[in-house]
Design a protein around this motif. Structure first.
Motif, mmCIF file in Angstrom:
data_model
loop_
_atom_site.group_PDB
_atom_site.id
_atom_site.type_symbol
_atom_site.label_atom_id
_atom_site.label_comp_id
_atom_site.label_asym_id
_atom_site.label_seq_id
_atom_site.Cartn_x
_atom_site.Cartn_y
_atom_site.Cartn_z
ATOM 1 N N MET A 1 40.869 35.893 49.944
ATOM 2 C CA MET A 1 42.090 35.828 50.918
ATOM 3 C C MET A 1 41.631 36.116 52.326
ATOM 4 O O MET A 1 41.147 37.381 52.216
ATOM 5 N N THR B 1 44.284 32.570 46.609
ATOM 6 C CA THR B 1 45.263 33.552 46.437
ATOM 7 C C THR B 1 45.390 33.674 44.921
ATOM 8 O O THR B 1 46.131 34.269 44.199
ATOM 9 N N SER C 1 42.582 43.919 56.439
ATOM 10 C CA SER C 1 41.882 43.238 55.086
ATOM 11 C C SER C 1 40.552 43.530 55.068
ATOM 12 O O SER C 1 39.703 43.693 55.983
ATOM 13 N N SER D 1 41.301 42.258 48.339
ATOM 14 C CA SER D 1 42.337 41.422 47.941
ATOM 15 C C SER D 1 43.573 41.917 48.189
ATOM 16 O O SER D 1 44.655 41.457 47.522
ATOM 17 N N HIS D 2 44.007 42.689 49.120
ATOM 18 C CA HIS D 2 45.206 42.809 49.815
ATOM 19 C C HIS D 2 45.062 43.063 51.415
ATOM 20 O O HIS D 2 44.018 42.991 51.823
ATOM 21 N N GLY E 1 49.219 41.524 48.382
ATOM 22 C CA GLY E 1 48.061 41.468 47.454
ATOM 23 C C GLY E 1 48.115 41.903 46.448
ATOM 24 O O GLY E 1 49.210 42.500 45.782
ATOM 25 N N THR F 1 51.793 43.636 41.902
ATOM 26 C CA THR F 1 51.071 42.703 42.732
ATOM 27 C C THR F 1 51.911 41.973 43.644
ATOM 28 O O THR F 1 53.065 41.556 43.199
#
Length: 166
Positions: free
Chosen positions: A1, A22, A59, A64-65, A80, A94
């Motif tokens: 992502m 995602t 990021s 992953s967030h 994320g 999440t």
């Protein structure tokens, strides 16, 4: 992502776009997309941040967030994966879209950084640094190597004058 900010056609206005996979599952591994909507082949505007002046998006390839830092008074938003509370939202749920991060004392976040399972928030006017997520390796700056998690932003212990090298 991946997330990025990009200038729109209106001066001073920005849009945040998201692209890539995602399709992260709850087991901390990337899954094959179950739905074509989980694969964003083209940049997609994150409409819930429209009207906000987004200054930056933090990021990292392993995190992953994402964390969007907005102009003074407009808040900070996170989304994320959140299995360790790294979004700083007070839980381990999440988020598929940005949610506002509540900063203790109501300070303004001027910068953010993300790690695999933690986040850092730098506050304005020298008000300090906050962290959230996993402290498995001491990455929250709590002064402890105790493997705990903080789901809400907590203060990093006093930083040495002149930075980490003293």
């Amino acid at each position: 992502m991946a997330a990025a900010t990009g200038a729109s056609t209106t001066p001073g206005d920005t849009q945040v776009v998201l692209f890539g996979s995602t399709g992260w599952d709850t087991q901390r591994e990337m899954t094959k997309a179950r739905d074509p909507a989980e694969l964003l082949y083209l940049p997609s505007v994150i409409s819930c941040l429209s009207g906000k002046r987004v200054l930056s998006v933090a990021s990292h390839a392993a995190s992953s967030h994402c964390i969007a830092v907005c102009a003074s008074g407009q808040g900070c938003f996170a989304w994320g994966r959140n299995e360790s509370g790294q979004l700083g939202l007070g839980d381990m749920v999440t988020r598929l879209s940005p949610a506002p991060v509540k900063i203790p004392g109501g300070g303004d976040v001027i910068a953010a950084a993300t790690g695999k399972s933690h986040s850092m928030f730098i506050l304005s006017a020298g008000a300090g640094v906050l962290s959230a997520g996993s402290n498995k390796m001491g990455q929250l700056g709590s002064g402890s190597l105790k493997p705990t998690e903080s789901t809400s932003p907590m203060a990093v212990v006093a930083l040495p004058a002149g930075g980490a090298d003293g």
